[in-house]
Design a protein around this motif. Sequence first.
Motif, PDB file in Angstrom:
ATOM      1  N   SER A  93      42.795  40.193  43.780  1.00 34.18           N
ATOM      2  CA  SER A  93      42.772  39.677  45.281  1.00 34.18           C
ATOM      3  C   SER A  93      41.841  39.937  46.388  1.00 34.18           C
ATOM      4  O   SER A  93      41.192  39.338  46.614  1.00 34.18           O
ATOM      5  CB  SER A  93      45.042  39.772  45.553  1.00 34.18           C
ATOM      6  N   VAL A  94      41.330  40.704  46.274  1.00 34.10           N
ATOM      7  CA  VAL A  94      40.436  41.098  46.605  1.00 34.10           C
ATOM      8  C   VAL A  94      39.589  40.960  46.569  1.00 34.10           C
ATOM      9  O   VAL A  94      38.376  40.318  47.248  1.00 34.10           O
ATOM     10  CB  VAL A  94      40.013  42.804  46.856  1.00 34.10           C
ATOM     11  N   ALA A  95      38.334  40.685  45.163  1.00 29.86           N
ATOM     12  CA  ALA A  95      36.981  39.795  44.525  1.00 29.86           C
ATOM     13  C   ALA A  95      37.377  38.282  44.840  1.00 29.86           C
ATOM     14  O   ALA A  95      36.055  37.735  45.202  1.00 29.86           O
ATOM     15  CB  ALA A  95      37.265  40.622  43.338  1.00 29.86           C
ATOM     16  N   ARG A  96      38.690  37.892  45.172  1.00 31.21           N
ATOM     17  CA  ARG A  96      38.715  36.303  44.981  1.00 31.21           C
ATOM     18  C   ARG A  96      38.541  35.920  46.842  1.00 31.21           C
ATOM     19  O   ARG A  96      37.761  35.007  47.393  1.00 31.21           O
ATOM     20  CB  ARG A  96      39.690  35.529  44.975  1.00 31.21           C
ATOM     21  N   ARG A  97      39.390  37.068  47.389  1.00 34.01           N
ATOM     22  CA  ARG A  97      38.982  37.162  48.625  1.00 34.01           C
ATOM     23  C   ARG A  97      37.576  37.566  49.106  1.00 34.01           C
ATOM     24  O   ARG A  97      36.973  36.391  50.105  1.00 34.01           O
ATOM     25  CB  ARG A  97      40.132  38.024  49.693  1.00 34.01           C
ATOM     26  N   ARG A  98      36.888  37.939  48.663  1.00 30.05           N
ATOM     27  CA  ARG A  98      36.092  38.934  49.366  1.00 30.05           C
ATOM     28  C   ARG A  98      34.549  37.663  48.702  1.00 30.05           C
ATOM     29  O   ARG A  98      32.886  38.037  48.836  1.00 30.05           O
ATOM     30  CB  ARG A  98      36.167  40.348  49.281  1.00 30.05           C
ATOM     31  N   GLY A  99      35.017  37.852  47.403  1.00 23.84           N
ATOM     32  CA  GLY A  99      33.635  37.276  46.681  1.00 23.84           C
ATOM     33  C   GLY A  99      32.910  37.991  45.876  1.00 23.84           C
ATOM     34  O   GLY A  99      33.120  39.558  46.248  1.00 23.84           O
ATOM     35  N   THR A 100      31.955  37.444  44.674  1.00 25.15           N
ATOM     36  CA  THR A 100      31.713  38.695  43.814  1.00 25.15           C
ATOM     37  C   THR A 100      30.307  38.640  43.498  1.00 25.15           C
ATOM     38  O   THR A 100      29.871  37.416  43.997  1.00 25.15           O
ATOM     39  CB  THR A 100      32.653  38.446  41.930  1.00 25.15           C
ATOM     40  N   PRO A 101      29.015  39.951  43.151  1.00 24.73           N
ATOM     41  CA  PRO A 101      30.095  41.582  43.435  1.00 24.73           C
ATOM     42  C   PRO A 101      30.250  42.176  44.479  1.00 24.73           C
ATOM     43  O   PRO A 101      29.858  41.395  44.730  1.00 24.73           O
ATOM     44  CB  PRO A 101      28.938  41.625  42.146  1.00 24.73           C
ATOM     45  N   VAL A 102      31.471  42.960  43.725  1.00 24.07           N
ATOM     46  CA  VAL A 102      31.583  44.016  45.144  1.00 24.07           C
ATOM     47  C   VAL A 102      31.589  45.172  44.967  1.00 24.07           C
ATOM     48  O   VAL A 102      32.568  45.015  43.633  1.00 24.07           O
ATOM     49  CB  VAL A 102      32.258  43.265  45.816  1.00 24.07           C
ATOM     50  N   TYR A 103      31.816  45.928  45.385  1.00 25.23           N
ATOM     51  CA  TYR A 103      31.688  47.648  45.592  1.00 25.23           C
ATOM     52  C   TYR A 103      33.311  47.635  46.294  1.00 25.23           C
ATOM     53  O   TYR A 103      33.098  47.573  47.762  1.00 25.23           O
ATOM     54  CB  TYR A 103      31.219  47.981  45.689  1.00 25.23           C
ATOM     55  N   VAL A 104      34.564  47.879  45.985  1.00 24.03           N
ATOM     56  CA  VAL A 104      35.112  47.969  46.276  1.00 24.03           C
ATOM     57  C   VAL A 104      35.721  49.402  46.672  1.00 24.03           C
ATOM     58  O   VAL A 104      36.049  50.210  45.788  1.00 24.03           O
ATOM     59  CB  VAL A 104      36.755  47.470  46.730  1.00 24.03           C
TER      60      VAL A 104
END
Length: 416
Positions: free
Chosen positions: A32-43
Amino acid sequence: MRTTQQQRTWWARPGLEVRDGRLTIAGRDAESVARRRGTPVYVHDLVRVEEQVRALQRAMRDAGIRGLVRLALKAQREPELLAFVRALGDPGSPEAVGLDVCSPGEVRWAIDHGWRPAEISYTGTNLSDADLDVALRHGIHLNLDLISQIDRLGRRAPGSTIGIRVNPRVGASHGGGVETPYTGARPTKFGIFPEGLEQALAAARRHRLTIDTVHVHVGDGFLNDGLPVFERSVERVAEMTRFLVTQGFPIAEVNTGGGLGVPQRAGDRELDVGAWATILKRHLGPFDVVVSTEPGDFLVKEAAVHLAEVVTLEARDGALFAGLDSGWNVMCEHFVYGSPLDLVLCRAADARSDREVTVGGNINEGHDLFAEDVPLPSFREGDILAAINVGSYNASMTSEHCLRPPARAVFFEDRI
């Protein structure tokens, strides 16, 4: 390949968990974080950083030594993470975290992000006059690791106070090894050897330099099986420190560098930081000095997960290739250091692996492969894969190769 659920989720811990089969980071659903923030992403789970900092501070305090923790800035320099670390303690307080820097740019970055010069330790190698001038201008304490560097600094700032980096000729690495890129039986570019101490002291005296710190960096991801080797190196550092004291130099700090490891493979156990601190107390305690440590991996590696989308999935000559919307330009630790890289399917984090896949990135280079023939559960285009424990030496080493931009970054200061 048959594995138990525990083996499949060896990396699980508070802040990085499987809930109803799905990967969660700081209690948030990773996909869900990836869908909301976009990829690639460091969480980032910043709570993990605090846990690791406090573990080291507590271990040194319980061992009865005056301890000091610094973060190796080269490992992680995200402003949001630095702001969190800065807030862990007021400057000069027992809870505060200093910074280890190794370049003029890092000096400026550290000061711009709230650190006072007295909280910053500069340990680099092959320093130019321009490098030295930046550190001297800002009043940063320098640990010099070559005799020629002592002369260079002495010509520019006679009468200064410095530290020296020593090389005890034994290192501590993962699996109990005794060779690291920093020290071992063969010569490396780092540090002054025991037999070179007298020459180093002669250079210091020529320029009226005071040596108040002994610095050493011998580690490379060592865990409990590396502690006996680490103790051998600390014994040798203690001998070199004793020699400096007998020569009249007022040693106030022994900086033991970094290299403390975290689990990176199934079967790895967390480093016993109590045993690590006891070693420091046993050999360095008699000097009544500040004993400092400046890890990168130990403090921040476990604090971040990298999320990327599977954009292609295709069989080629009998091999299955998965392509991600991320590349080695934004996650290069695996390529530079050979570090293990564990990939997890976010929507089925504890699923059994049922096929082998080669996972590549979006950089137009043949070596841009995160994993080759690695067992993974069945997945499809559009799925999100997570690279576990990549909080150090990844985002901080980002390039724009092929003009691919940096990855996004998300930071959570709490767990839900």
